[in-house]
Design a protein around this motif. Structure first.
Motif, PDB file in Angstrom:
ATOM      1  N   PHE A  69     -13.380  28.244  16.274  1.00 39.43           N
ATOM      2  CA  PHE A  69     -13.505  29.352  17.220  1.00 39.43           C
ATOM      3  C   PHE A  69     -12.199  29.646  17.960  1.00 39.43           C
ATOM      4  N   THR A 108     -14.532  30.812  22.164  1.00 43.08           N
ATOM      5  CA  THR A 108     -15.866  30.517  21.638  1.00 43.08           C
ATOM      6  C   THR A 108     -16.761  31.738  21.736  1.00 43.08           C
ATOM      7  N   GLN A 109     -16.756  32.377  22.883  1.00 43.03           N
ATOM      8  CA  GLN A 109     -17.602  33.556  23.058  1.00 43.03           C
ATOM      9  C   GLN A 109     -17.163  34.697  22.141  1.00 43.03           C
ATOM     10  N   MET A 112     -18.265  33.794  18.532  1.00 39.01           N
ATOM     11  CA  MET A 112     -19.717  33.835  18.361  1.00 39.01           C
ATOM     12  C   MET A 112     -20.263  35.247  18.520  1.00 39.01           C
ATOM     13  N   ASP A 125     -19.047  24.826  14.311  1.00 38.87           N
ATOM     14  CA  ASP A 125     -17.625  24.963  14.612  1.00 38.87           C
ATOM     15  C   ASP A 125     -16.952  23.601  14.615  1.00 38.87           C
ATOM     16  N   GLU A 139     -16.631  24.463  24.914  1.00 38.53           N
ATOM     17  CA  GLU A 139     -17.128  25.249  23.791  1.00 38.53           C
ATOM     18  C   GLU A 139     -18.643  25.380  23.858  1.00 38.53           C
ATOM     19  N   ALA A 143     -20.878  28.805  24.070  1.00 42.18           N
ATOM     20  CA  ALA A 143     -21.845  29.110  23.019  1.00 42.18           C
ATOM     21  C   ALA A 143     -23.235  29.369  23.580  1.00 42.18           C
ATOM     22  N   PHE A 150     -26.343  26.274  17.392  1.00 39.37           N
ATOM     23  CA  PHE A 150     -24.964  25.783  17.363  1.00 39.37           C
ATOM     24  C   PHE A 150     -24.896  24.329  16.914  1.00 39.37           C
TER      25      PHE A 150
END
Length: 461
Positions: A69, A108-109, A112, A125, A139, A143, A150
């Protein structure tokens, strides 16, 4: 008890054991689990919520089995655009070494969000460096807000340049700290239950960035706690030469020597393997994350996808890092897997004598890799298909769009033969993450601004 009824789907592709497909399809969901699939006329007419998906293709949520990510922060860096893996890494390690906890959270955001909009409902990830106080927790926090299932891999690097490894010493950690933190995150976060939204994986980065001792100790620790193992393997010819010089083994043989072959292990890439390596994977039950875009982007080669499938090896898809793809588009990756496998078949079968080429992989076979295959690779029996008792993880795409015109004869295949675009709906455990093309869980324009600010600071330091 709450119910959701999906009805009137142009096509509902279940990917169940019998590969049922229903035109004018429907699905009844109760408390996040699938109760029934079939034709709309055969399912109840009422539910607490009803979603009419006329004109849409509905299929299981796609499962991403390999990603990084944080690399969304370093897309298309000029100095790394035209390099093979080892030089690409050496260019980017110093930049990644400047990341903060906030950078990990934001990236991360971003990754995702892109995954969700492109059809992913479960993402794995691989975070393997933790500079400036960053942790896997950063992370995980990012998420959770997005709402996808995840699998967070606690990666690691312990073999710096001073010890004969590839990464600079500044981005590696001590093995004592690595193992202690692995225990911490497993005990704090890992949920092995059916329907789990979060699982922990132990994932030393690669043979050229961790020691033999850490590989062995990670395997022991993972099996003590019952979590899966993941690493990069056999991605390039450079790696094979490194393993032979450093350890006296080729990559897969080295994994066997450190007890890293088993049904709880999956490898990213596995491009440069021999027939005996493939048979070892089959014997031990290892899985593979196939990353076609990254392999093409870095010039790494063709993974033997059809051979893996023929031998019954679990194979899932991975978009890989957003600095080697450079996106996180799951439907796009399904398309790339189809095209790469067909190109490889054509190259192998091309003949001036007019001999027939090998059988070409089909769109449905590749969709199976992205759904059922991904679930098998991650060790999940509760996702990957739309059938009674499975988690209600599904996506839907409106086919009344310009790029799909004229594709009415096979709308499922059209999703990857044509320009994939974004999905219109993405539900995880029966809850909407994307609804009518809009990501519900974060404000995308605000996220873009935050991400671009973080990326600019990182690369301009």
């Amino acid at each position: 008890m709450s119910t959701l009824l999906i009805k009137n789907a142009l096509l509902l592709a279940t990917m169940d054991e019998e590969r049922h497909e229903y035109s004018d399809g429907a699905m009844l969901i109760r408390d996040g689990y699938i109760e029934k699939t079939g034709f709309t006329k055969d399912l109840p007419e009422t539910a607490d919520e009803i979603l009419d998906l006329s004109g849409h293709v509905v299929l299981p949520g796609l499962i991403n089995t390999h990603h990084h990510f944080y690399q969304t922060l370093t897309r298309v860096i000029p100095g790394a655009q035209n390099s093979n893996l080892f030089n690409w890494l050496k260019t980017l390690y110093p930049i990644w070494g400047r990341m903060t906890a906030e950078d990990v959270y934001i990236s991360t955001q971003t990754a995702m969000a892109e995954l969700a909009l492109s059809g992913c409902t479960t993402a794995s990830d691989h975070l393997y460096l933790f500079p400036n106080g960053s942790r896997l927790d950063d992370e995980i926090a990012g998420a959770r807000q997005i709402g996808l299932r995840f699998h967070a891999s606690r990666g690691s690097m312990s073999l710096g340049e001073s010890k004969g490894g590839l990464p600079p010493d500044s981005v590696v950690d001590s093995e004592e700290n690595i193992l202690a933190d692995c225990i911490r995150v497993i005990e704090k976060y890992h949920d092995p239950a059916s329907g789990s939204m979060l699982q922990i994986v132990l994932a030393p980065c690669s043979p050229f960035s961790v020691s033999t001792e850490l590989m062995r100790d990670s395997a022991k620790l993972a099996r003590k706690y019952g979590v899966h193992l993941h690493t990069h393997l056999a991605e390039t010819e450079d790696e094979e030469e490194f393993c032979l010089q450093k350890f006296g083994y080729k990559p897969v043989d080295y994994m066997e020597s450190v007890d890293w072959l088993g049904p709880d292990v999956w490898f990213a890439h596995s491009v440069h393997v021999r027939l005996e390596d493939i048979r070892k994977y089959q014997h031990y039950g290892c899985g593979v994350a196939h990353c076609p875009s990254s392999n093409m982007r870095l010039g790494s080669g063709f993974a033997p996808l059809t051979e893996y499938l023929r031998e019954g090896i679990p194979v899932g898809l991975g978009v890989d890092g957003s600095a080697s793809n450079d996106s996180s588009h799951m439907l796009g990756e399904v398309r790339q897997a189809l095209l790469m496998a067909r190109l490889r078949a054509g190259l192998q079968g091309a003949s001036l004598s007019g001999e027939k080429s090998p059988k070409l992989i089909t769109s449905r076979e590749v969709f199976e890799i992205a759904t059922r295959g991904g679930a098998a690779v991650l060790g999940r029996k509760d996702i990957g298909s739309l059938e009674k008792g499975k988690c209600a993880d599904f996506i839907a795409v409106n086919m009344n769009k310009l790029q799909f015109t004229g594709s009415f004869q096979d709308p499922l295949s059209a999703l990857i033969f044509c320009n994939p675009g974004w999905v219109d709906y993405n539900f995880v455990q029966g809850k909407p993450v994307v609804f009518r093309g809009e990501l519900l869980t974060v404000n995308v324009p605000d996220l873009v601004k935050k991400h671009n600010k973080a990326a600019s600071r990182l690369v301009q330091q």
